[in-house]
Write a protein that holds these residues in place. Structure first.
Motif, short mmCIF file in Angstrom:
data_model
loop_
_atom_site.label_atom_id
_atom_site.label_comp_id
_atom_site.label_asym_id
_atom_site.label_seq_id
_atom_site.Cartn_x
_atom_site.Cartn_y
_atom_site.Cartn_z
N ALA A 1 0.82 -1.21 0.00
CA ALA A 1 0.00 0.00 0.00
C ALA A 1 0.85 1.26 0.00
O ALA A 1 0.45 2.29 -0.55
N ALA A 2 2.03 1.18 0.60
CA ALA A 2 2.91 2.35 0.66
C ALA A 2 3.51 2.70 -0.68
O ALA A 2 4.07 3.79 -0.85
N LEU A 3 3.41 1.80 -1.65
CA LEU A 3 4.00 2.01 -2.96
C LEU A 3 3.04 2.67 -3.95
O LEU A 3 3.45 3.03 -5.05
N ALA A 4 1.81 2.83 -3.56
CA ALA A 4 0.79 3.30 -4.51
C ALA A 4 1.07 4.70 -5.04
O ALA A 4 1.04 4.94 -6.25
N PRO B 1 3.33 7.94 -6.01
CA PRO B 1 4.73 8.27 -6.32
C PRO B 1 5.33 9.18 -5.26
O PRO B 1 4.64 10.04 -4.70
N LEU B 2 6.62 8.98 -5.00
CA LEU B 2 7.30 9.70 -3.93
C LEU B 2 7.98 10.97 -4.43
O LEU B 2 8.18 11.92 -3.68
N ASN B 3 8.36 10.97 -5.72
CA ASN B 3 9.11 12.11 -6.26
C ASN B 3 8.81 12.23 -7.76
O ASN B 3 8.01 11.46 -8.31
N GLU C 1 8.21 8.76 -14.60
CA GLU C 1 8.82 7.62 -15.29
C GLU C 1 8.39 6.26 -14.75
O GLU C 1 8.78 5.23 -15.30
N ASP C 2 7.59 6.27 -13.69
CA ASP C 2 7.08 5.02 -13.13
C ASP C 2 5.65 5.23 -12.64
O ASP C 2 5.28 4.86 -11.53
N ALA C 3 4.84 5.83 -13.50
CA ALA C 3 3.48 6.22 -13.11
C ALA C 3 2.65 5.03 -12.64
O ALA C 3 1.82 5.16 -11.73
N GLU C 4 2.87 3.86 -13.23
CA GLU C 4 2.10 2.67 -12.86
C GLU C 4 2.70 1.92 -11.67
O GLU C 4 2.12 0.95 -11.19
N GLY C 5 3.87 2.34 -11.23
CA GLY C 5 4.50 1.71 -10.07
C GLY C 5 5.17 0.39 -10.34
O GLY C 5 5.52 -0.34 -9.39
N VAL C 6 5.41 0.06 -11.60
CA VAL C 6 6.01 -1.24 -11.93
C VAL C 6 7.43 -1.34 -11.38
O VAL C 6 7.81 -2.35 -10.77
N TRP C 7 8.22 -0.30 -11.60
CA TRP C 7 9.63 -0.31 -11.16
C TRP C 7 9.75 -0.38 -9.65
O TRP C 7 10.47 -1.23 -9.11
N ARG C 8 9.04 0.49 -8.94
CA ARG C 8 9.18 0.50 -7.48
C ARG C 8 8.65 -0.78 -6.84
O ARG C 8 9.19 -1.26 -5.85
N ARG C 9 7.61 -1.36 -7.41
CA ARG C 9 7.11 -2.62 -6.87
C ARG C 9 8.09 -3.76 -7.14
O ARG C 9 8.29 -4.64 -6.30
N TRP C 10 8.72 -3.75 -8.30
CA TRP C 10 9.69 -4.80 -8.62
C TRP C 10 10.90 -4.70 -7.69
O TRP C 10 11.36 -5.71 -7.15
N CYS C 11 11.40 -3.50 -7.47
CA CYS C 11 12.55 -3.30 -6.56
C CYS C 11 12.17 -3.68 -5.13
O CYS C 11 12.97 -4.32 -4.42
N ASN C 12 10.97 -3.32 -4.71
CA ASN C 12 10.53 -3.65 -3.36
C ASN C 12 10.41 -5.15 -3.17
O ASN C 12 10.80 -5.70 -2.13
N GLY D 1 20.43 15.58 -9.10
CA GLY D 1 19.11 15.66 -8.49
C GLY D 1 18.19 14.54 -8.95
O GLY D 1 17.45 13.95 -8.14
N ARG D 2 18.22 14.25 -10.25
CA ARG D 2 17.41 13.15 -10.76
C ARG D 2 17.95 11.81 -10.30
O ARG D 2 17.20 10.90 -9.92
N PHE D 3 19.28 11.67 -10.31
CA PHE D 3 19.93 10.41 -9.97
C PHE D 3 19.55 9.93 -8.57
O PHE D 3 19.20 8.77 -8.37
N VAL D 4 19.62 10.83 -7.59
CA VAL D 4 19.37 10.41 -6.21
C VAL D 4 17.92 10.01 -5.99
O VAL D 4 17.60 9.31 -5.01
N GLN D 5 17.02 10.43 -6.89
CA GLN D 5 15.63 10.04 -6.74
C GLN D 5 15.42 8.54 -6.95
O GLN D 5 14.43 7.98 -6.47
N HIS D 6 16.35 7.88 -7.65
CA HIS D 6 16.28 6.43 -7.79
C HIS D 6 16.36 5.73 -6.42
O HIS D 6 15.88 4.60 -6.28
N TYR D 7 16.98 6.38 -5.45
CA TYR D 7 17.28 5.76 -4.16
C TYR D 7 16.47 6.36 -3.01
O TYR D 7 16.59 5.92 -1.88
N GLU D 8 15.63 7.35 -3.35
CA GLU D 8 14.96 8.10 -2.28
C GLU D 8 14.01 7.22 -1.48
O GLU D 8 13.97 7.31 -0.24
#
Length: 270
Positions: free
Chosen positions: A154-157, A159-161, A167-178, A233-240
């Motif tokens: 639920a916390a992934l729904a 976007p954080l930044n 670039e991950d509007a559907e949350g596919v990337w963040r859910r895969w990494c999680n 600035g964009r790079f660190v958002q990958h890890y935020e």
């Protein structure tokens, strides 16, 4: 209050305290150093190895960065899963099994080689170029997300930044990494005997600290084209997302917490 400058040494007492309980002849230990980008993990790791040597202990460093998947493997993930997986560093872009095999060899005092990743070439160096170690008393394992845990779905729904929004509007990337963080990394974190967390005051200092690091790298290698401020600035958002999660959880789960202010001065060691 002690100062730990970005490119300078940490106070000698910090390395000494992290080594306080280790004696020659003890079973090999793994000391983890976790900290967000720019906190000075590699500098501290090198100091610990030097301090250990002065005490008659054999120590070496393994970085989580040295477990990166090669560019080709990440490009395959980018094609098959999500384009953001081309960027190395987030959970799912490391060869976790390699890290576990290294730690197992160290615990058995067996001869092994420590992997090294060529960031300019974006590939792991050939195994023949890896440093050989044998009979270590201590392996210092450092990385930006050591000990981090996955979030509830639920916390992934939301976007954080901007990166996640655009670039991950559907949350596919963040859910895969999680999912990778939940599935693959706990055994690696569990192999750490003592985990120290270098705790900054908040994620907001990370872009500036990473920019300082980038400028130092560019000054050391002026012929290499690095990132500009906007790219950082964009790079660190990958890890935020994982970084903010670590800031919430690691102060409670790490064995040692080194609290820092915005100038990397040590406020407390708990």
């Amino acid at each position: 209050m002690s100062t730990a400058p970005a490119s300078g040494p940490w106070p000698e007492t910090l390395a000494g305290r992290l080594l306080a309980r280790l004696r020659p002849g003890d079973a090999p230990r793994v000391l983890g150093i976790s900290g967000l980008q720019g906190t000075g993990k590699s500098t501290l790791a090198a100091q610990i190895v030097s301090t250990a040597a002065a005490r008659g202990l054999r120590a070496a460093v393994l970085s989580l960065d040295d477990l990166y998947l090669d560019r080709g493997a990440r490009l395959a993930l980018a094609r098959d899963v999500h384009p953001l997986l081309a960027t190395r560093g987030p959970p799912g872009t490391h060869e976790v099994a390699l890290g576990l095999s290294i730690i197992d060899a160290v615990r058995g005092r067996a001869q092994t080689r420590l992997p090294r990743f060529d960031k300019l070439g974006d590939r792991r160096l050939p195994e023949g170029a890896w440093p050989r170690v044998h009979g270590l008393d201590l392996l210092v394992f450092e990385g930006w997300c050591l000990g981090a845990t996955a979030q509830d779905d639920a916390a992934l729904a939301a976007p954080l930044n901007a990166l996640e929004r655009d670039e991950d509007a559907e949350g596919v990337w963040r859910r895969w990494c999680n999912a990778a963080l939940a599935r693959d990394y706990p055994p690696l974190w569990g192999a750490i005997d003592t985990l120290a967390f270098l705790q900054p005051p908040g994620f907001e200092v990370v872009p500036e600290w990473r920019w300082q690091q980038e400028r130092s790298l560019q000054q050391a290698a002026p012929g290499i084209r690095g990132m500009d401020r906007a790219q950082i600035g964009r790079f660190v958002q990958h890890y935020e997302r994982v970084s903010r999660r670590a800031l919430q959880t690691l102060p409670m789960s790490a064995d040692v917490v080194v609290r820092l202010d915005a100038q990397r001065r040590i406020l407390a060691m708990e």
